[in-house]
Scaffold this motif. Structure first.
Motif, PDB file in Angstrom:
ATOM      1  N   SER A 292      41.274  28.588  37.795  1.00  0.00           N
ATOM      2  CA  SER A 292      40.522  29.491  38.670  1.00  0.00           C
ATOM      3  C   SER A 292      39.126  29.746  38.117  1.00  0.00           C
ATOM      4  O   SER A 292      38.889  29.601  36.918  1.00  0.00           O
ATOM      5  CB  SER A 292      41.251  30.832  38.814  1.00  0.00           C
ATOM      6  OG  SER A 292      42.486  30.650  39.466  1.00  0.00           O
TER       7      SER A 292
ATOM      8  N   TYR B 108      36.142  32.321  37.221  1.00  0.00           N
ATOM      9  CA  TYR B 108      35.957  33.710  36.824  1.00  0.00           C
ATOM     10  C   TYR B 108      34.475  33.988  36.675  1.00  0.00           C
ATOM     11  O   TYR B 108      33.801  33.331  35.886  1.00  0.00           O
ATOM     12  CB  TYR B 108      36.685  33.993  35.498  1.00  0.00           C
ATOM     13  CG  TYR B 108      38.174  33.836  35.637  1.00  0.00           C
ATOM     14  CD1 TYR B 108      38.955  34.910  36.019  1.00  0.00           C
ATOM     15  CD2 TYR B 108      38.781  32.603  35.430  1.00  0.00           C
ATOM     16  CE1 TYR B 108      40.327  34.765  36.178  1.00  0.00           C
ATOM     17  CE2 TYR B 108      40.146  32.448  35.592  1.00  0.00           C
ATOM     18  CZ  TYR B 108      40.910  33.531  35.970  1.00  0.00           C
ATOM     19  OH  TYR B 108      42.262  33.381  36.143  1.00  0.00           O
TER      20      TYR B 108
ATOM     21  N   GLY C 245      29.611  32.071  35.402  1.00  0.00           N
ATOM     22  CA  GLY C 245      31.042  32.186  35.155  1.00  0.00           C
ATOM     23  C   GLY C 245      31.600  30.933  34.520  1.00  0.00           C
ATOM     24  O   GLY C 245      30.854  30.068  34.043  1.00  0.00           O
TER      25      GLY C 245
ATOM     26  N   ASP D 227      42.257  38.253  34.140  1.00  0.00           N
ATOM     27  CA  ASP D 227      41.886  38.960  35.363  1.00  0.00           C
ATOM     28  C   ASP D 227      40.367  39.058  35.488  1.00  0.00           C
ATOM     29  O   ASP D 227      39.823  38.924  36.573  1.00  0.00           O
ATOM     30  CB  ASP D 227      42.501  40.368  35.368  1.00  0.00           C
ATOM     31  CG  ASP D 227      42.273  41.092  36.668  1.00  0.00           C
ATOM     32  OD1 ASP D 227      42.548  40.511  37.731  1.00  0.00           O
ATOM     33  OD2 ASP D 227      41.818  42.263  36.617  1.00  0.00           O
ATOM     34  N   ASN D 228      39.661  39.295  34.366  1.00  0.00           N
ATOM     35  CA  ASN D 228      38.202  39.419  34.383  1.00  0.00           C
ATOM     36  C   ASN D 228      37.644  39.152  32.994  1.00  0.00           C
ATOM     37  O   ASN D 228      38.381  39.206  32.006  1.00  0.00           O
ATOM     38  CB  ASN D 228      37.768  40.800  34.895  1.00  0.00           C
ATOM     39  CG  ASN D 228      38.328  41.912  34.040  1.00  0.00           C
ATOM     40  OD1 ASN D 228      37.932  42.073  32.888  1.00  0.00           O
ATOM     41  ND2 ASN D 228      39.258  42.683  34.570  1.00  0.00           N
TER      42      ASN D 228
END
Length: 184
Positions: free
Chosen positions: A25, A27, A125, A135-136
């Motif tokens: 993913s 980020y 990112g 998550d972050n």
């Protein structure tokens, strides 16, 4: 031969598209300048590595982030009396996007100012494996030099917020991108 050419014509546009990789993913980093309060006489802004001053952003409280995933932030500093913030329109607002003349005026105005530009470029990112449970990500920056001729910033650490609610801090060496911690 004609079938091969037609087949390539169909495949080539797909080669330029963003391709999702299963299990990975994107980020977006949030950046935090930890010692921004040590420089009250300065205003800090970001510009885009791709679009320049088309999307300027005034940094408030030392925090910034977001943007297009393949872009990067260019960090700038200017003495506050040397800039009129009322002449800056956010390039990402609907109002300013519909008014090209205003955008051009903003870009011309910003380009004419005596900004100092930081010694590093900051990626928007990164891509991490989903199994890490991230998550972050917040990257802590520190201004090491800021004077009339130099603006130097270093990455100090990264805070990885995990989906289980915990936060892990990792140090960053030099200008490297944050490396996520190994989670057991």
């Amino acid at each position: 031969m004609i079938i091969l050419i037609l087949g390539l014509g169909i495949l080539i546009p797909a080669l330029y598209a963003d391709v999702a990789v299963e299990g990975v993913s994107t980020y977006s980093y949030q950046y935090h300048i930890v010692n921004v309060d040590d420089f009250p006489d300065y205003l800090f802004l970001t510009s885009s590595a791709i679009w320049g001053w088309e999307y300027p952003h005034i940094i408030e409280n030392g925090t910034f982030g977001g943007g297009y995933k393949l872009d990067a932030f260019i960090l700038h500093a200017i003495l506050a009396p040397d800039i009129d913030v009322n002449k800056i329109t956010g390039g990402d607002t609907e109002e300013s996007s519909s008014n090209a003349a205003t955008e051009n005026d903003t870009q011309t105005y910003l380009s004419s100012l005596p900004f100092l530009t930081a010694n590093i470029t900051l990626p928007v990112g990164a891509f991490y494996e989903d199994k890490l449970g991230i998550d972050n990500v917040t990257v802590n920056l520190s201004i090491t030099t800021l004077n009339a001729t130099a603006f130097e910033v270093k990455k100090e650490s990264a805070l990885f917020g995990l989906k289980n609610g915990s936060v892990l801090q990792v140090g960053i060496a030099g200008d490297e991108d944050p490396i996520p911690p190994v989670v057991p």
